[in-house]
Design an enzyme around this catalytic site. Structure first.
Site, PDB file in Angstrom:
ATOM      1  N   HIS A 240      39.915  50.225  38.856  1.00 53.23           N
ATOM      2  CA  HIS A 240      39.504  48.871  39.240  1.00 53.23           C
ATOM      3  C   HIS A 240      39.224  48.012  37.993  1.00 53.23           C
ATOM      4  CE1 HIS A 240      37.200  45.999  41.951  1.00 53.23           C
ATOM      5  NE2 HIS A 240      36.710  45.676  40.763  1.00 53.23           N
ATOM      6  N   GLU A 241      38.487  48.591  37.020  1.00 51.25           N
ATOM      7  CA  GLU A 241      38.088  47.807  35.841  1.00 51.25           C
ATOM      8  C   GLU A 241      39.278  47.524  34.918  1.00 51.25           C
ATOM      9  OE1 GLU A 241      35.274  46.480  36.136  1.00 51.25           O
ATOM     10  OE2 GLU A 241      34.509  47.850  37.656  1.00 51.25           O
TER      11      GLU A 241
END
Ligand code: NI
Length: 197
Positions: free
Chosen positions: A154-155
């Site tokens: 996600h990051e």
């Protein structure tokens, strides 16, 4: 230390910054320590698991993750104050995904840039990630699964200008936890079950 404003996916000006491709960081950089301290303070205040630099308006390849501590449970299964495993913080500079599992699983996820909303995103079950530490030394986290592997995917997406809302395969799964709190007050203590990345 100070908390920073977190940019929002649903704000046109913020979104433009969130959609930018982040530039690599030259290491070492003595100014980073203070910035990273601010990012952890912002992450804690927002009760999130991960925060990428573009989310506070900086288009640079830096993200932090903190896997929450594990608490002992009492006889009723409720969490106590006793910590079994302390929180695990990660600082990833210039990270990139080296390898992903072939298998993907759909998981409900949220983002600090869209508070209260959660949607189902398919993520690889594990990820191997290469990054630099503050000294500029290359590091590798191999086959990270569970929350760490999922948060890293996600990051790192954030650093490439990709938002989780763009990865939701079925938009029917997107829901607002605040609405559910209002509609189902009895369920409120159990929400949100999903981490906010
Ligand atoms: Ni996010």
């Amino acid at each position: 230390m100070a908390t920073r404003r977190i940019l929002r996916i649903d704000d046109a000006a913020d979104r433009k910054i969130l959609k930018a491709h982040c530039r690599p960081i030259k290491l070492p950089d003595p100014k980073l320590k203070a910035l990273i301290a601010d990012m952890f303070e912002t992450l804690h205040a927002a009760q999130g698991v991960g925060l990428a630099a573009p989310q506070i308006g900086l288009p640079i390849q830096l993200t932090i993750i903190e896997i929450p501590p594990l608490y002992e449970t009492d006889a009723n299964g409720d969490e106590t104050d006793a910590i079994i495993e302390p929180a695990r913080p990660y600082v990833l500079l210039n990270p990139r995904i080296v390898k992903l599992s072939e298998e993907y699983v759909p998981r409900m996820e949220g983002c600090l840039s869209l508070p209260c909303w959660y949607g189902e995103v398919p993520r690889a079950t594990w990820a191997t990630v290469e990054f630099q530490d503050l000294d500029g030394k290359r590091q590798r986290i191999r086959r990270a699964g569970d929350l760490l592997g999922w948060a890293m995917q996600h990051e790192i997406d954030h650093l490439n200008g990709i938002l989780y809302t763009e990865r939701i395969t079925n938009l029917d799964t997107l829901r607002n936890v605040d609405d559910e709190h209002a509609a189902l007050p009895d369920l409120a203590p159990e929400l949100p079950a999903e981490p906010t990345l």
